[in-house]
Design a protein around this motif. Structure first.
Motif, PDB file in Angstrom:
ATOM      1  N   ARG A  31       3.658  -7.413   2.095  1.00  0.00           N
ATOM      2  CA  ARG A  31       3.710  -6.280   2.979  1.00  0.00           C
ATOM      3  C   ARG A  31       2.347  -5.668   2.656  1.00  0.00           C
ATOM      4  O   ARG A  31       2.160  -5.232   1.368  1.00  0.00           O
ATOM      5  CB  ARG A  31       4.799  -5.517   2.717  1.00  0.00           C
ATOM      6  CG  ARG A  31       4.810  -4.027   3.606  1.00  0.00           C
ATOM      7  CD  ARG A  31       5.900  -3.241   3.645  1.00  0.00           C
ATOM      8  NE  ARG A  31       6.535  -3.346   2.449  1.00  0.00           N
ATOM      9  CZ  ARG A  31       6.807  -1.957   1.963  1.00  0.00           C
ATOM     10  NH1 ARG A  31       6.525  -0.930   2.669  1.00  0.00           N
ATOM     11  NH2 ARG A  31       7.432  -1.712   0.653  1.00  0.00           N
ATOM     12  N   VAL A  32       1.383  -5.443   3.476  1.00  0.00           N
ATOM     13  CA  VAL A  32      -0.096  -5.136   3.244  1.00  0.00           C
ATOM     14  C   VAL A  32       0.108  -3.628   3.404  1.00  0.00           C
ATOM     15  O   VAL A  32       0.725  -3.068   4.191  1.00  0.00           O
ATOM     16  CB  VAL A  32      -1.172  -5.742   4.391  1.00  0.00           C
ATOM     17  CG1 VAL A  32      -1.009  -7.222   3.934  1.00  0.00           C
ATOM     18  CG2 VAL A  32      -0.848  -5.383   5.596  1.00  0.00           C
ATOM     19  N   LYS A  33      -0.904  -3.126   2.514  1.00  0.00           N
ATOM     20  CA  LYS A  33      -0.829  -1.678   2.430  1.00  0.00           C
ATOM     21  C   LYS A  33      -2.438  -0.957   2.413  1.00  0.00           C
ATOM     22  O   LYS A  33      -2.485   0.268   2.808  1.00  0.00           O
ATOM     23  CB  LYS A  33       0.034  -0.988   1.207  1.00  0.00           C
ATOM     24  CG  LYS A  33       1.382  -1.566   1.130  1.00  0.00           C
ATOM     25  CD  LYS A  33       1.781  -1.128  -0.187  1.00  0.00           C
ATOM     26  CE  LYS A  33       3.367  -1.589  -0.530  1.00  0.00           C
ATOM     27  NZ  LYS A  33       3.889  -1.254  -1.681  1.00  0.00           N
ATOM     28  N   ARG A  34      -3.251  -1.880   2.232  1.00  0.00           N
ATOM     29  CA  ARG A  34      -4.674  -1.263   1.866  1.00  0.00           C
ATOM     30  C   ARG A  34      -5.564  -1.950   2.690  1.00  0.00           C
ATOM     31  O   ARG A  34      -5.676  -3.396   2.765  1.00  0.00           O
ATOM     32  CB  ARG A  34      -4.835  -1.121   0.441  1.00  0.00           C
ATOM     33  CG  ARG A  34      -4.079  -0.407  -0.509  1.00  0.00           C
ATOM     34  CD  ARG A  34      -4.575  -0.504  -1.887  1.00  0.00           C
ATOM     35  NE  ARG A  34      -4.195  -1.865  -2.435  1.00  0.00           N
ATOM     36  CZ  ARG A  34      -4.889  -2.370  -3.198  1.00  0.00           C
ATOM     37  NH1 ARG A  34      -5.939  -1.653  -3.903  1.00  0.00           N
ATOM     38  NH2 ARG A  34      -4.620  -3.514  -3.698  1.00  0.00           N
ATOM     39  N   ALA A  35      -6.755  -1.237   3.542  1.00  0.00           N
ATOM     40  CA  ALA A  35      -7.519  -1.803   4.515  1.00  0.00           C
ATOM     41  C   ALA A  35      -8.766  -2.427   3.174  1.00  0.00           C
ATOM     42  O   ALA A  35      -9.132  -1.538   2.513  1.00  0.00           O
ATOM     43  CB  ALA A  35      -8.071  -1.309   5.490  1.00  0.00           C
ATOM     44  N   PHE A  36      -9.303  -3.459   3.698  1.00  0.00           N
ATOM     45  CA  PHE A  36     -10.481  -3.937   3.026  1.00  0.00           C
ATOM     46  C   PHE A  36     -11.550  -4.179   4.060  1.00  0.00           C
ATOM     47  O   PHE A  36     -11.417  -5.286   5.071  1.00  0.00           O
ATOM     48  CB  PHE A  36     -10.228  -5.398   2.313  1.00  0.00           C
ATOM     49  CG  PHE A  36     -11.372  -5.478   1.490  1.00  0.00           C
ATOM     50  CD1 PHE A  36     -11.643  -5.383   0.146  1.00  0.00           C
ATOM     51  CD2 PHE A  36     -12.619  -6.487   1.927  1.00  0.00           C
ATOM     52  CE1 PHE A  36     -12.550  -5.701  -0.663  1.00  0.00           C
ATOM     53  CE2 PHE A  36     -13.648  -6.899   1.303  1.00  0.00           C
ATOM     54  CZ  PHE A  36     -13.704  -6.481  -0.180  1.00  0.00           C
ATOM     55  N   LYS A  37     -12.686  -3.324   4.186  1.00  0.00           N
ATOM     56  CA  LYS A  37     -13.647  -3.449   5.402  1.00  0.00           C
ATOM     57  C   LYS A  37     -14.312  -5.080   5.297  1.00  0.00           C
ATOM     58  O   LYS A  37     -14.792  -5.162   4.123  1.00  0.00           O
ATOM     59  CB  LYS A  37     -14.449  -2.473   5.244  1.00  0.00           C
ATOM     60  CG  LYS A  37     -14.128  -1.039   5.632  1.00  0.00           C
ATOM     61  CD  LYS A  37     -15.174  -0.083   5.997  1.00  0.00           C
ATOM     62  CE  LYS A  37     -14.575   1.313   6.148  1.00  0.00           C
ATOM     63  NZ  LYS A  37     -15.381   2.372   6.452  1.00  0.00           N
ATOM     64  N   ILE A  38     -14.485  -5.532   6.399  1.00  0.00           N
ATOM     65  CA  ILE A  38     -15.261  -6.619   6.490  1.00  0.00           C
ATOM     66  C   ILE A  38     -15.979  -6.716   7.763  1.00  0.00           C
ATOM     67  O   ILE A  38     -15.533  -6.158   8.749  1.00  0.00           O
ATOM     68  CB  ILE A  38     -14.446  -8.065   6.239  1.00  0.00           C
ATOM     69  CG1 ILE A  38     -15.170  -9.477   6.022  1.00  0.00           C
ATOM     70  CG2 ILE A  38     -13.360  -8.143   7.562  1.00  0.00           C
ATOM     71  CD1 ILE A  38     -14.348 -10.393   5.637  1.00  0.00           C
TER      72      ILE A  38
END
Length: 519
Positions: free
Chosen positions: A419-426
């Motif tokens: 379950r993903v919770k944090r965004a990582f910019k790419i």
């Protein structure tokens, strides 16, 4: 402490005054009556936390009273007390959904134990669970300071899942939060472990390494083949270890779990790469080189797993096995029903492979459908909906028929989800793949080191579309998001279940061996 109310019906109730006094001294309110009819009438008009019924009373019997009380208040626990040890009486009581059964003569401790089992069970279990986890917490945390190998990490994950399942029904939100934080800490350390070691697992033949996707069938399935009975390999895609544990409770009626192993999914932890590796016995770049007609690359619109049966056939021939086998992939409910109806035709084969796609569809549907998002807002609900689906699925019917014929069963998967919770910019061009947990392409732009990079894809045995192709994998509970429309993207995908990257949930997955009961 909450005071519980007990209704006790016995035609010799006066002789039970010492027992009643014993319970009252311990904080229970006891309402004694000397016949079953009065017990039924009282239970209709008042709430009781538990009812004790003597089985043999003049007039209406305890069994008759039990039926009437359960018809009106099915959730009230009822304890049958009897002098009669006849099996028929016990079976009738059990069939009428008795909650406990005591044989006269009874002593006060027996009564108290029954009451506590029925009324205080949840509280006592929660207290014991909380104390157990508190004692285990420090051991798990201290283990992160050690140089854990792949087996130790699998054990850590198993322990975390064990406590997660133990606390699933607990009202102790504080301890659940502590466990969630410890699981996050474990994932952070595990991702660093994979970052340090994954490339060596693939390239150094002289080091200790985990069983990987492409080795599963050769090392674990082929040795199980026995000409005296058929072996069924079930690949339930996207099945996490915690989901397996809830399914195991259902299958326990029909199967014994002989062996519960774990293996590591290759990267990316997706169906196209990991499951193809299982059936081909090859790593992705090897598949693309040896079988270019079967390998479907990222830049192709064609389905990525259309040739699993062909890959399996080639792996069988490569290992010089003279076996009769079948392969079925179930993507729709009707296909599952058809296979359940015809599964008896498969028992003449040495090996039967059944790929079941439902869990994968559920995880993706959760992203796309508001209703599924409501039904599965967290891991506990996700497990619950998986179990509910399984119990009512054709897959369960298939398992039951396999158990009847005493065939060998192996259950595994291709990867798990997190379950993903944090965004990582790419940043990437329009040719970059759409998966939220890994990106493949050229000129990928990102900042920070909380990713696993494959700047030389050949070292990860990953195919390259062109000379400048690289791969990058999200770690822990992060997901990749583009700067354009960033806030919308983040809100849409946050708290959804995704796969493709590096985490305990995605990489460490079950490989289970079952034998039908009485086989």
């Amino acid at each position: 402490m909450q005071r519980y109310s007990i209704l006790w019906a016995d035609d010799e109730i006066d002789l039970l005054k010492p027992h009643i006094l014993f319970l009252q001294q311990r904080g229970y309110d006891v309402h004694p009556v000397n016949n079953a009819r009065e017990a039924v009438e009282l239970s209709e008009g008042r709430h009781f936390d538990v009812v004790f019924l003597d089985e043999h009373m003049p007039g209406m019997s305890g069994l008759e009273a039990l039926t009437q009380i359960k018809n009106q208040k099915p959730n009230v626990p009822v304890v049958m007390i009897t002098k009669n040890e006849e099996e028929r009486i016990m079976e009738e009581a059990i069939g009428a959904k008795i909650d406990d059964y005591l044989i006269k003569p009874i002593n006060p401790s027996q009564i108290l134990l029954s009451v506590k089992k029925l009324l205080d069970n949840k509280r006592l279990v929660q207290e014991k669970t909380t104390l157990g986890y508190q004692q285990e917490f420090q051991k798990i945390s201290l283990s992160f300071l050690d140089n854990l190998d792949h087996n130790a990490w699998a054990d850590v994950y198993k322990k975390l899942v064990f406590w997660e399942l133990q606390m699933a029904d607990s009202d102790n939100d504080g301890m659940a939060e502590v466990l969630d934080m410890q699981k996050s800490e474990a994932n952070a350390n595990f991702c660093r472990f994979v970052k340090r070691n994954y490339e060596s697992w693939l390239n150094n033949p002289n080091i200790e390494k985990p069983l990987l996707s492409h080795q599963v069938i050769k090392k674990k399935v082929f040795p199980e083949l026995n000409k005296d009975r058929s072996t069924f390999l079930f690949v339930i895609d996207n099945l996490r270890f915690d989901q397996w544990k809830v399914i195991e409770t259902v299958l326990a009626e029909y199967f014994n779990t002989d062996q519960e192993d774990m293996y590591y999914s290759i990267l990316p932890t997706t169906t196209a790469y990991a499951r193809n590796a299982i059936f081909s016995g090859l790593l992705p770049s090897e598949m693309a080189k040896i079988n270019p007609d079967l390998w479907v690359g990222e830049d192709d619109d064609e389905g990525k797993n259309n040739f699993e049966a062909e890959f399996l056939e080639k792996q069988i021939r490569r290992n010089n096995l003279n076996i009769k086998h079948s392969y079925h992939k179930i993507k729709k409910l009707e296909e599952g029903r058809d296979l359940a109806d015809s599964v008896t035709n498969l028992f003449g084969n040495d090996l039967n492979v059944i790929v079941y796609n439902f869990v994968d569809m559920l995880s993706h549907a959760r992203t796309d459908m508001a209703m599924i998002r409501e039904l599965a807002p967290d891991e506990s609900a996700y497990r619950s909906i998986t179990k509910s689906w399984f119990v009512h699925s054709p897959l369960y019917d298939i398992f039951k028929k396999v158990a009847e014929r005493k065939a060998r069963v192996i259950i595994t998967t291709d990867h798990g989800t997190i379950r993903v919770k944090r965004a990582f910019k790419i940043i990437g061009d329009r040719n970059v793949n759409t998966n939220l947990r890994y990106k493949q392409g050229k000129n990928l732009g990102y900042e920070g080191d909380k990713v696993v990079e494959a700047l030389k894809p050949e070292r990860f045995y990953l195919p390259k579309s062109n000379v400048s192709t690289t791969y990058v994998f999200a770690t822990e509970d992060q997901f990749f998001a583009y700067p354009n429309n960033y806030n919308y993207y983040v809100n849409f995908y946050k708290d959804t279940f995704q796969h493709g990257g590096v985490s305990l949930e995605e990489m460490i997955i079950p490989l289970v061996f079952l034998t039908p009961k009485d086989a």
